[in-house]
Write an enzyme that holds these catalytic residues in place. Structure first.
Site, PDB file in Angstrom:
ATOM      1  N   ASP A   1      -4.305   4.355  -2.214  1.00  0.00           N
ATOM      2  CA  ASP A   1      -5.368   4.676  -1.085  1.00  0.00           C
ATOM      3  C   ASP A   1      -5.743   6.166  -1.418  1.00  0.00           C
ATOM      4  O   ASP A   1      -4.932   7.061  -1.448  1.00  0.00           O
ATOM      5  CB  ASP A   1      -4.969   4.521   0.342  1.00  0.00           C
TER       6      ASP A   1
ATOM      7  N   SER B   1       0.978  -1.179  -0.036  1.00  0.00           N
ATOM      8  CA  SER B   1      -0.016  -0.033   0.094  1.00  0.00           C
ATOM      9  C   SER B   1       0.951   1.250   0.148  1.00  0.00           C
ATOM     10  O   SER B   1       1.667   1.596   0.857  1.00  0.00           O
ATOM     11  CB  SER B   1      -0.919  -0.036   1.226  1.00  0.00           C
TER      12      SER B   1
HETATM   13  C1  DX5 Z   1      -6.424   2.172   5.302  1.00  0.00           C
HETATM   14  C2  DX5 Z   1      -5.788   2.137   4.138  1.00  0.00           C
HETATM   15  C3  DX5 Z   1      -4.853   0.913   4.056  1.00  0.00           C
HETATM   16  C4  DX5 Z   1      -3.450   1.308   4.542  1.00  0.00           C
HETATM   17  C5  DX5 Z   1      -2.929  -0.101   5.209  1.00  0.00           C
HETATM   18  O1  DX5 Z   1      -7.438   3.429   5.283  1.00  0.00           O
HETATM   19  O2  DX5 Z   1      -6.907   1.556   3.015  1.00  0.00           O
HETATM   20  O3  DX5 Z   1      -4.417   0.592   2.564  1.00  0.00           O
HETATM   21  O4  DX5 Z   1      -2.601   1.990   3.858  1.00  0.00           O
HETATM   22  O5  DX5 Z   1      -1.705   0.190   5.929  1.00  0.00           O
HETATM   23  P1  DX5 Z   1      -1.088  -0.570   7.095  1.00  0.00           P
HETATM   24  O6  DX5 Z   1      -0.708  -1.876   6.267  1.00  0.00           O
HETATM   25  O7  DX5 Z   1      -0.041   0.092   7.508  1.00  0.00           O
HETATM   26  O8  DX5 Z   1      -2.112  -0.998   7.987  1.00  0.00           O
HETATM   27 ZN    ZN Z   2      -6.649   0.583   1.266  1.00  0.00          ZN
END
Ligand code: DX5
Ligand code: ZN
Length: 211
Positions: A32, A7
């Site tokens: 995102d 991500s």
């Molecule tokens: C949260 C996003 C996720 C986030 C995940 O709103 O949708 O995709 O980037 O990040 P990690 O893996 O650090 O929890």
């Molecule tokens: Zn996400």
């Protein structure tokens, strides 16, 4: 074996092109998009997706956390999105947003917050390419995974075996095994991949392989 989708939210924003190279082994890149309204945070827009498109061969998996996704579908598709996911809790008619995604040539996905019942997706299941099961409240990276929503995966897979199921939020080396056991096809991981010294190795470990 589950795919790992890094991500971009956890990448170094001052060097996004280079960050993409660090995850060149990834088949999917999760991006995102936040509007400061559906979630209490802002991230990036189609310009960033467009700038990165020539730099990465990954599938661009764009996760829209927007109150009104409908007006933005075409611009994200034109910018290079391959898969476009929006939230069932958004305020646009989900059927119309799916139509717009399909017409744009991208693959449609629906995401749901941890507390949203899976049944809400059922009317759209046949038309979906993927479902993103959120295991944190959307808006920020680096949060702790909530295990409860993982139960949604089996139910969804039984009813719609064609759907690719992503788990998003709090996926780490510690929590990845339970996500895989729950039947997820894609593990989205921000901090656990971009925060690692060797992201390629982190991805192998998240998949359950030997680093
Ligand atoms: C949260 C996003 C996720 C986030 C995940 O709103 O949708 O995709 O980037 O990040 P990690 O893996 O650090 O929890
Ligand atoms: Zn996400």
């Amino acid at each position: 074996m589950a795919y790992i989708a890094p991500s971009l939210l956890a990448a170094d924003f001052s060097a996004l092109g280079k960050e993409l190279e660090r995850v060149r082994e990834a088949e999917i890149l999760h991006i995102d998009i936040m509007d400061g309204c559906f979630v209490p945070n802002l991230s990036m827009g189609p310009q960033v997706v467009q700038a990165l498109r020539p730099k990465g061969g990954q599938v661009f998996d764009v996760h829209l956390m927007l109150v009104h996704p409908l007006p933005y579908i075409d611009s994200f598709r034109k910018a290079g999105a391959d898969w476009i996911t929006f939230h069932i809790e958004s305020q646009d008619d989900p059927g119309k947003v799916i139509d717009a995604i399909v017409e744009s040539g991208a693959k449609p996905g629906l995401a749901l917050r941890p507390g949203t019942p899976i049944e809400e997706l059922y009317p759209y299941g046949e038309r979906l390419h993927s479902v993103t099961v959120m295991t944190v409240e959307p808006g920020f990276g680096g949060q702790k995974l909530m295990p409860e929503p993982l139960k949604k995966i089996r139910e969804l897979k039984q009813r719609f075996p064609h759907i690719l199921v992503e788990v998003d939020g709090g996926v780490t080396l510690e929590t990845a095994p339970q996500c895989r056991e729950a039947g997820a096809d894609v593990l989205v991981a921000g901090t656990a991949v971009f925060g690692a010294e060797r992201p390629g190795e982190a991805m192998v470990l998240l998949q359950g392989g030997q680093g």
